[in-house]
Design an enzyme around this catalytic site. Structure first.
Site, short mmCIF file in Angstrom:
data_model
loop_
_atom_site.label_atom_id
_atom_site.label_comp_id
_atom_site.label_asym_id
_atom_site.label_seq_id
_atom_site.Cartn_x
_atom_site.Cartn_y
_atom_site.Cartn_z
N HIS A 76 -6.71 -6.18 -0.56
CA HIS A 76 -5.56 -5.22 -0.23
C HIS A 76 -4.72 -6.04 0.87
CE1 HIS A 76 -3.72 -1.37 -0.49
NE2 HIS A 76 -3.71 -1.08 0.43
N SER A 130 1.01 -1.22 0.07
CA SER A 130 -0.09 0.01 0.00
C SER A 130 0.91 1.03 0.14
CB SER A 130 -0.94 -0.05 1.03
OG SER A 130 -1.96 0.94 1.12
N ASP A 175 -8.30 -6.06 -5.60
CA ASP A 175 -8.06 -5.01 -4.70
C ASP A 175 -8.79 -3.70 -5.11
OD1 ASP A 175 -6.92 -2.93 -3.05
OD2 ASP A 175 -4.68 -3.49 -3.43
#
EC number: 3.4.14.11
Length: 807
Positions: free
Chosen positions: A524, A373, A493
């Site tokens: 994610h 991320s 995601d």
């Protein structure tokens, strides 16, 4: 259970013998005349390092079956070891249970069923040595290979004291855990950046937390695995929640313009930096340590294997100076400052006041970056600078263009699960200097100014690409990438959407670097604790090559593109590329309720409304799953008037959807503004993999001896569902040309537009139908005002282009 191993290095017999000697499994001279049973038993004896006496050891071994009716000791009295006995014992060492997991009479069948490498005959010493070498590299029921499982029991403890000239210790191309995690040195330094983002007249100092092997004090130089995490020093979650923007806002007409890219292109402003701090002395001894860092379990695994681990949160975080700027060039500069220090090209100090310089004297100058991320995003940003010392990045679920994270084709589009978040909210959440009262008192005024500038620059009113977003588009600088890149992303995601990795993958295509791509079926998430994939070992192979400069053929061994299958559980397939070769370009044309290979010849208009009854609208705002279920259902239901649905006939054979679905539509709005959304859907009743992994066993994975642990996970097939959303996309009808140029929109007038859905790599099974659902407001991503607005499509001028291949 099915295991997939892509990190295995094929070596010759001489290398097998040498490496087994190196790790202590062969400490005797073997000849063709060596007793097979004696050699086999010596291997088994060494597989119980937890045994502290001969009696304990023999008791443990006596619990191993070598045949359906004999334990190991009884077996060798009557027989010579063969493949069946070898793998009966081997499967038990790998954690499989006799009877439940495998049949002791047919262990080779189970090895084949589990997709594990095995030798179908063992008749001489070389066969036995080769089989044992491979068994040590074989994954077991707990998601680790046998050698790592033995390491967790203390197998390598006697090798902790190897001289530094013999470290790292390699086996099958990978660094082994011969480094004491009980003795890791934890220290803090403050790196002087080339920034003054808080305008206090001093260059911003950046706190870095380091874990390095104690062996470095004896002269061993080790590489650094660096994770840049803005969350590392804490977050302001409540403050961020209070700043979330109201998404219950109407879309409005935008004033047309004639902008060119040159009009909004980011130009780095000229800045006058304060002078560097004077150096009042030097030292090799840090003055500050720390307790438990906010770690990443992949880094924990690597720490036991001789990689120094470095965490830094960057500008505007607790312990550092400056302010958060959310994805800006300043954040990139902050990120690479740590790399420059590790590579010997920047200064750091022992604290923020005394100006005593400390170098990374223990580092060999080679750095990798890891993280998911925002963490992977900053790794991507760092790579695009070409900074010296950065040898590779492993970017997981990383943003490559912040516009693609918070916007889509002229619309404000939230990352999935976070409606109302934007760049200013994220900056506030990560400004952890706020956690120290006195520091916040001093830094708050300048940070408030920064927040106001971010709020203005992000421009939620238009949703257009502008100079603010251009400054945060790393794709523009991909040409500068010099390091090798391993990309990991979830096809499901909807936080950092797949377009981010797809665009990066294609942008890197022609660069003279090594690049790898792994696509999984998750959201994610991290994937280093999955039973079906040897991801940690793949990373070990990759980093041993890139950072220790070991010629282990990692570039050739690891797949170019590795994709988890969405139909078959625990199945990973490798491909030469995402969507460039062995593909077919397919066009599907619209007709009422259908997608067909033939274009209709007569004008056919179909319309839908974006307005919902107030009660249902309020329900969907709170329950995205219910909204998605209703709008995608292929049965007559409550949202039939709020969407258009098109489906192919059932496909005759399995096929792969690869890359982007491209829509060409002719559309009209009955207002002077409007938006379209679309979802690509797999229609067909089937058990499908969940997008969130199931925890198979808590704390099953040990990253080293008396070290940290991780849960064992896997994607599993869930109960049958009638459909699966494959991809989606959105567009503002006034951004038909580009995402920065605003086009006119007149009520009732039809316009041609084109846009891409999010990229995918999807296995569509035979008998299923491919569907497309066209709608407007996306309850979980776009603004949502429940406006009285109607849209019409001219079906004769609508089509969808797909990239497909046979499965």
């Amino acid at each position: 259970m099915k295991f997939n191993q892509f990190s295995r290095v094929n070596v010759d017999y001489r290398t097998q013998v040498s490496e087994l000697q190196g790790i202590g499994f062969l400490n005797q001279l073997v000849t063709p005349q060596t007793s097979l049973n004696e050699l086999w038993l010596s291997f088994i004896y060494k597989s119980f390092p937890q045994a502290q006496s001969q009696s304990s050891l023999k008791e443990m071994i006596s619990n191993l079956l070598a045949s359906p009716t004999e334990n190991v000791f009884n077996y060798i009295e009557q027989h010579t070891v063969d493949a069946r006995a070898f793998y009966t014992v081997g499967l038990q060492l790998l954690g499989f249970t006799c009877g439940d997991d495998f049949v002791t009479a047919t262990p080779l069948n189970s090895m084949k069923q589990f997709n594990l490498l095995y030798h179908d005959k063992i008749t001489d010493v070389s066969d036995l040595i080769g089989a044992w070498y491979d068994l040590l590299n074989t994954r077991g029921k707990n998601g680790q290979n046998l050698l790592d499982s033995l390491a967790a029991q203390g197998y390598f403890l006697p090798l902790y004291d190897l001289p530094t000239t013999q470290k790292p210790l390699l086996f099958n191309g990978k660094s082994q855990p011969v480094f004491s995690t009980d003795e890791l040195i934890r220290e803090v330094v403050y790196i002087e950046s080339s920034l003054d983002t808080d305008h206090d007249g001093q260059r911003d100092l950046l706190k870095a937390e380091i874990l390095r092997p104690v062996d470095t004090n004896d002269g061993l130089k080790v590489p650094a695995v660096y994770t840049a995490s803005p969350y590392n020093q804490g977050t302001n979650d409540e403050a961020g929640d209070k700043m979330m923007h109201n998404v219950d806002q109407p879309l409005t007409h935008k004033e047309p313009n004639d902008l060119k890219y040159a009009d909004i292109k980011y130009q780095k402003p000229a800045t006058q930096l304060p002078e560097k701090r004077p150096v009042n002395g030097t030292t090799q001894q840090a003055e500050e340590t720390f307790g438990r860092e906010a770690s990443y379990t992949l880094n924990d695994y690597l720490a036991a294997r001789g990689f120094a681990i470095v965490y830094a949160a960057g500008i505007g975080t607790r312990g550092s100076q400056g302010v958060r700027t959310c994805g800006s060039p300043e954040e990139t500069s902050s990120t690479i400052a740590i790399i420059e220090w590790l590579a010997g090209n920047r200064r750091a100090f022992t604290n923020k006041t005394d100006n005593i310089e400390i170098k990374a004297w223990w580092c060999n100058g080679s750095v990798a970056m890891t993280g998911r991320s925002y963490l992977g995003t900053l790794a991507t940003a760092a790579a695009t600078t070409g900074v010296t010392g950065l040898k590779t990045i492993i970017s997981e679920a990383a943003i490559s263009n912040w516009y693609d994270y918070y916007r889509d084709n002229g619309l404000v589009v939230a990352p999935g699960g976070f409606p109302g978040e934007d760049a200013d909210v994220l900056a506030k959440e990560c400004f952890s200097r706020q956690l120290d009262g006195a520091d916040y008192l001093q830094s708050k005024p300048i940070f408030d100014q920064q927040l106001a500038a971010i709020n203005a620059g992000q421009d939620r009113a238009s949703g257009d690409y502008n100079t603010f977003w251009d400054a945060r588009n790393y794709l523009k600088d991909v040409k500068n990438v010099k390091c090798d890149v391993l990309m990991v992303h979830g096809i499901n995601d909807w936080n950092v959407k797949p377009r981010n990795v797809y665009n990066l993958y294609h942008a890197l295509a022609d660069l003279p670097i090594n690049k790898k791509l792994i696509l999984h079926q998750g959201q994610h998430i991290y994937i280093n604790a999955f039973r079906s994939l040897d991801y940690s070992e793949m990373v070990n192979l990759w980093l041993t090559n890139k950072l220790f400069d070991v010629d282990n053929h990692a570039d050739e061994i690891l797949p170019a593109v590795l994709v988890q299958d969405n139909v078959k559980a625990e199945t990973w397939n490798n491909y030469t590329d995402w969507d460039l070769s062995l593909i077919d370009q397919k066009k599907l044309f619209f007709s009422p309720a259908s997608l067909t290979a033939d274009k209709i010849s007569t004008a056919t208009i179909q319309s839908f409304s974006d307005h919902l009854p107030a009660k249902r609208f309020n329900k969907y705002k709170q329950d995205f799953d219910a909204w998605r279920a209703d709008i995608l259902s292929d049965q007559p239901q409550v949202t039939a008037a709020n969407r258009l649905q098109f489906k192919t006939s059932p496909v005759k054979q399995d096929q792969l959807l690869r890359g982007v679905a491209h829509l060409k539509l002719k559309v009209a709005s009955d207002q002077d503004h409007g938006m379209l959304s679309a979802m690509l859907v797999d229609y067909g009743s089937a058990k499908r993999l969940g997008t969130s992994p199931t925890i198979l066993k808590r704390k099953a994975i040990s990253e080293g001896f008396h070290w940290r642990e991780d849960d064992l996970n896997e994607f599993q097939l869930q109960a049958k569902t009638p459909w699966k959303m494959i991809s989606k996309g959105h567009i503002n009808l006034q951004n038909r040309t580009t995402n920065y140029k605003i086009d006119e929109l007149e009520s009732g007038k039809f316009y041609d537009l084109e846009f891409d859905l999010q990229p995918t790599f999807y296995h569509l099974p035979a008998g299923h139908q491919l569907g497309l659902v066209i709608y407007a407001t996306d309850m979980e991503m776009t603004v949502r005002a429940n406006e009285e607005i109607n849209y019409s499509l001219d079906l004769a001028n609508c089509q969808m282009d797909l990239t497909t291949s046979q499965y």
